[in-house]
Write a protein that holds these residues in place. Structure first.
Motif, mmCIF file in Angstrom:
data_model
loop_
_atom_site.group_PDB
_atom_site.id
_atom_site.type_symbol
_atom_site.label_atom_id
_atom_site.label_comp_id
_atom_site.label_asym_id
_atom_site.label_seq_id
_atom_site.Cartn_x
_atom_site.Cartn_y
_atom_site.Cartn_z
ATOM 1 N N ALA A 1 0.839 -1.201 0.000
ATOM 2 C CA ALA A 1 0.000 0.000 0.000
ATOM 3 C C ALA A 1 0.873 1.250 0.000
ATOM 4 N N ASP A 2 0.305 2.338 -0.537
ATOM 5 C CA ASP A 2 0.964 3.640 -0.460
ATOM 6 C C ASP A 2 -0.048 4.645 0.087
ATOM 7 N N ARG A 3 0.273 5.937 -0.043
ATOM 8 C CA ARG A 3 -0.578 6.951 0.592
ATOM 9 C C ARG A 3 -1.931 7.114 -0.097
ATOM 10 N N SER A 4 -2.097 6.508 -1.267
ATOM 11 C CA SER A 4 -3.422 6.514 -1.882
ATOM 12 C C SER A 4 -4.425 5.686 -1.082
ATOM 13 N N LEU A 5 -3.904 4.878 -0.173
ATOM 14 C CA LEU A 5 -4.787 4.090 0.698
ATOM 15 C C LEU A 5 -5.758 4.990 1.440
ATOM 16 N N PHE A 6 -5.274 6.141 1.930
ATOM 17 C CA PHE A 6 -6.127 7.003 2.750
ATOM 18 C C PHE A 6 -7.266 7.593 1.936
ATOM 19 N N GLU A 7 -7.001 7.951 0.697
ATOM 20 C CA GLU A 7 -8.061 8.473 -0.153
ATOM 21 C C GLU A 7 -9.108 7.398 -0.416
ATOM 22 N N ALA A 8 -8.651 6.162 -0.630
ATOM 23 C CA ALA A 8 -9.591 5.065 -0.879
ATOM 24 C C ALA A 8 -10.456 4.794 0.358
ATOM 25 N N VAL A 9 -9.821 4.717 1.529
ATOM 26 C CA VAL A 9 -10.572 4.457 2.766
ATOM 27 C C VAL A 9 -11.509 5.613 3.064
ATOM 28 N N ARG A 10 -11.023 6.839 2.897
ATOM 29 C CA ARG A 10 -11.849 8.018 3.178
ATOM 30 C C ARG A 10 -13.051 8.071 2.237
ATOM 31 N N SER A 11 -12.814 7.821 0.953
ATOM 32 C CA SER A 11 -13.896 7.878 -0.027
ATOM 33 C C SER A 11 -14.956 6.808 0.233
ATOM 34 N N GLU A 12 -14.512 5.559 0.472
ATOM 35 C CA GLU A 12 -15.467 4.471 0.712
ATOM 36 C C GLU A 12 -16.257 4.702 1.992
ATOM 37 N N THR A 13 -15.574 5.190 3.040
ATOM 38 C CA THR A 13 -16.246 5.371 4.330
ATOM 39 C C THR A 13 -17.259 6.505 4.272
ATOM 40 N N ILE A 14 -16.879 7.629 3.687
ATOM 41 C CA ILE A 14 -17.805 8.754 3.614
ATOM 42 C C ILE A 14 -18.985 8.423 2.707
ATOM 43 N N THR A 15 -18.729 7.707 1.612
ATOM 44 C CA THR A 15 -19.834 7.280 0.744
ATOM 45 C C THR A 15 -20.786 6.376 1.497
ATOM 46 N N TRP A 16 -20.224 5.465 2.289
ATOM 47 C CA TRP A 16 -21.083 4.576 3.101
ATOM 48 C C TRP A 16 -21.910 5.380 4.096
ATOM 49 N N ILE A 17 -21.295 6.366 4.754
ATOM 50 C CA ILE A 17 -22.025 7.190 5.729
ATOM 51 C C ILE A 17 -23.135 7.980 5.037
ATOM 52 N N LYS A 18 -22.837 8.523 3.861
ATOM 53 C CA LYS A 18 -23.836 9.318 3.146
ATOM 54 C C LYS A 18 -25.051 8.487 2.756
ATOM 55 N N THR A 19 -24.819 7.230 2.418
ATOM 56 C CA THR A 19 -25.928 6.377 1.970
ATOM 57 C C THR A 19 -26.493 5.514 3.090
ATOM 58 N N LYS A 20 -25.994 5.682 4.287
ATOM 59 C CA LYS A 20 -26.442 4.864 5.428
ATOM 60 C C LYS A 20 -27.886 5.224 5.775
ATOM 61 N N GLN A 21 -28.808 4.428 5.268
ATOM 62 C CA GLN A 21 -30.235 4.641 5.482
ATOM 63 C C GLN A 21 -30.654 6.047 5.061
ATOM 64 N N ASN A 22 -29.887 6.666 4.155
ATOM 65 C CA ASN A 22 -30.185 7.998 3.625
ATOM 66 C C ASN A 22 -30.332 9.056 4.709
ATOM 67 N N ARG A 23 -29.594 8.870 5.816
ATOM 68 C CA ARG A 23 -29.714 9.817 6.925
ATOM 69 C C ARG A 23 -28.743 10.987 6.815
ATOM 70 N N TYR A 24 -27.562 10.740 6.213
ATOM 71 C CA TYR A 24 -26.504 11.747 6.278
ATOM 72 C C TYR A 24 -25.970 12.064 4.871
#
Length: 599
Positions: free
Chosen positions: A39-62
């Motif tokens: 892994a390199d520092r692009s890992l953080f962008e991938a984790v950040r993007s996937e996590t925030i996308t998951w939060i945004k679509t989490k039961q459409n609350r956020y």
């Protein structure tokens, strides 16, 4: 090369959160740690993007959840905290995103952490990503059924993590009859660096839509918690059996979970690696398949986290603190106003700025208080777990000592009897090997399948309640004890038919020669009156109508398979050796029933 199998049958949408996890007992209800190689520092962008996308679509609350660092109040009861750590050159090397949801039933806290290895670390541990879910109940935890966060499956698909020499995937990796593929799978199972279970399924010999549908559901629920493999056909099943041996094999249609430390060369090791039989996987009324994902998630949660994550700390947000200090120093100093209106405007602006800073400070203080309260509850939970672990360790030690003493008594008795035979000149009798006893079952499912062994015991207990005990880590011990208990009841019934006049308790206090005994201190022939007044209905179990026309009877008498923990299984029975069946009727094998001491 092993290929990912998504072709059990076409996939279909799954709920946002898995619902296979057990009820809440400890604050940490799920955790998994993923090792990401190269892994390199692009890992953080991938984790950040996937996590925030998951939060945004989490039961459409956020839908407006930000990806920037800091503390963000998404609504009145939800806080999103994002923190990063940087090296001396300003490059990001660690990230933590935490979502706290304060609900009426509980506070839920999901934490996603990612960290790059420092220079000099082994390349196989280039980075680690962890997902944890904590639940802090607001009152009675009964009814709370937390599931694995759906972000786990997304991260596994995105990051392609490994576990030792194996891969972690969302769908099962297909294993064909090719010797190289079979050997690769066995190498994964025996890898000492493996930290997660491995689930191995063997395809049925003939197409079975129910089996395929269940596998479609189970495998993705195990993603991130276990390695996933599918023996693609009957030839692959046979090849795997030849290489790994008869004891560790996986039959067509079965699903087996291999724990860490697999040792195919040692047959007794096979009992540790539980399986769901083909018959149960293909039975529409059987729910044992649900336990596959639960077990994988439980073992992953209990596994130690990598050193990379264990040593990671995130200090307070010093940048936010500095911004507040800069804002305060930027407040204009009092000056002689040009006129009264300008003075009022200036004071209002200054007042608004100070009020904003005060609100921010109040929010941060409240956040600190909440974090402190949750930390205190987490500490209390960990202390409770430590106390239970110590108690279980002492309990296991006591069991081992008692077993050793029993073996010593049996060996002493055998030596004395052989000596007497020699003294009587019966040398051949003294040296003739005795018949080997039936091997103890390694699970309650096996015990149930072998129940016909006991000809004088009539088992009317509920099969599912009995077999559900296999979900517990101590199931193998309990199943062995239950087997001995049924042997003792069968032996007592035989003696009763031969003229023994006492009750089962009398039989246990002074067993007859050649009879199978049972410790008298683990026998209760009756319940307390208060227990029967409040919970007597729980102790009514099926009997033949020749015993009671209603087809049910009260069974107070029971044998104790364990005395520690919430489960503490019991075997409830009715002595009908003098009645119409002339047998012992076992109406219940399952967890300890409620009594006046139950919490």
């Amino acid at each position: 090369m092993l290929t990912t199998s998504a072709s059990l049958l076409p996939t279909r949408p799954r709920p946002a959160e898995d619902s296979s996890a057990p009820g809440v007992h400890d604050q940490l209800v799920f955790r998994t740690a993923l090792t990401v190689p190269h892994a390199d520092r692009s890992l953080f962008e991938a984790v950040r993007s996937e996590t925030i996308t998951w939060i945004k679509t989490k039961q459409n609350r956020y839908p407006d959840a930000p990806s920037t660092s800091g503390v963000h109040h998404l609504d009145a009861t939800t806080v999103l905290t994002s923190q990063s750590r940087y090296d001396e050159k300003g490059a990001e090397w660690a990230l933590r995103i935490q979502l706290r949801e304060d609900r009426p039933e509980a506070t839920w806290r999901t934490t996603v952490t990612a960290v790059l290895a420092l220079p000099g670390t082994e390349p196989t541990a280039a980075a680690a990503v962890a997902v944890a879910l904590e639940c802090f109940p607001n009152g009675n935890p009964e009814g709370l059924r937390p599931g694995r966060p759906a972000i786990v499956e997304k991260l596994v698909a995105k990051l392609r993590p490994v576990d030792g020499c194996g891969r972690l995937t969302v769908h099962a990796l297909q294993v064909t009859r090719a010797r190289a593929q079979v050997n690769d799978l066995i190498e994964v199972l025996c890898d000492p660096d493996r930290h997660h279970p491995v689930v191995v399924a063997a395809r049925t010999t003939d197409p079975d839509p129910l089996w395929s549908r269940r596998m479609r559901q189970v495998m993705p629920q195990c993603a991130g918690s276990a390695g996933l493999y599918l023996l693609a056909d009957e030839a692959a099943v046979d090849a795997f059996r030849r290489e790994i041996g008869e004891h560790h094999r996986v039959a067509p249609g079965a699903v087996r979970t291999f724990l860490t430390g697999t040792d195919p060369a040692w047959p007794p090791d096979a009992a540790r690696h539980r399986f769901v039989s083909p018959a149960r996987m293909r039975d529409p009324a059987d729910r044992a398949w649900n336990a596959i994902a639960r077990a994988a998630q439980r073992h992953a949660t209990q596994a130690p986290i990598p050193q990379l994550l264990r040593d990671l700390r995130f200090p307070d947000d010093e940048a936010a603190t500095q911004r507040r200090r800069d804002a305060l120093t930027a407040v204009p100093q009092p000056r002689v106003p040009d006129d009264t209106l300008n003075e009022i405007r200036h004071l209002r602006e200054e007042n608004a700025l100070l009020l904003g800073l005060l609100r921010t400070a109040d929010e941060e203080i409240e956040e600190k208080r909440t974090s402190t309260r949750l930390a205190e509850r987490t500490t209390a939970s960990l202390e409770d777990q430590l106390a239970r672990a110590r108690q279980e360790s002492l309990h296991n030690l006591q069991d081992a000592v008692e077993a050793l003493e029993e073996a010593q008594r049996a060996q002493t008795e055998a030596n004395q009897l052989r000596s007497r035979l020699y003294q009587q000149g019966r040398h051949e009798d003294a040296t003739t090997p005795v018949d080997e006893p039936h091997p103890l079952p390694t699970s309650f499912e096996e015990l149930w399948d072998r129940r016909e062994t006991f000809t004088r015991v009539l088992l009317t207990a509920d099969r599912e309640t009995c077999i559900d005990l296999d979900d517990n880590d101590r199931a193998r011990v309990w199943a062995g004890k239950a087997w001995v208990a049924l042997r003792a009841l069968d032996s007592y019934a035989e003696q009763a038919q031969s003229g023994f006049k006492g009750a089962f308790y009398d039989f246990c206090t002074a067993p007859l020669p050649g009879a199978q005994g049972w410790p008298a201190k683990q026998v209760a022939m009756a319940e307390g009156s208060a227990t029967m007044d409040q919970f007597g209905g729980q102790r009514v179990f099926p009997v033949p109508e020749t015993v009671d026309p209603s087809g049910q009877a009260v069974m107070e008498a029971h044998l104790k398979l364990d005395s520690k923990g919430a489960t503490s299984p019991r075997v409830h029975f009715l002595d009908d050796t003098k009645g119409t069946t002339q047998k012992i009727i076992v109406g219940y094998i399952g967890p300890h029933l409620r009594n006046t001491k139950t919490n």
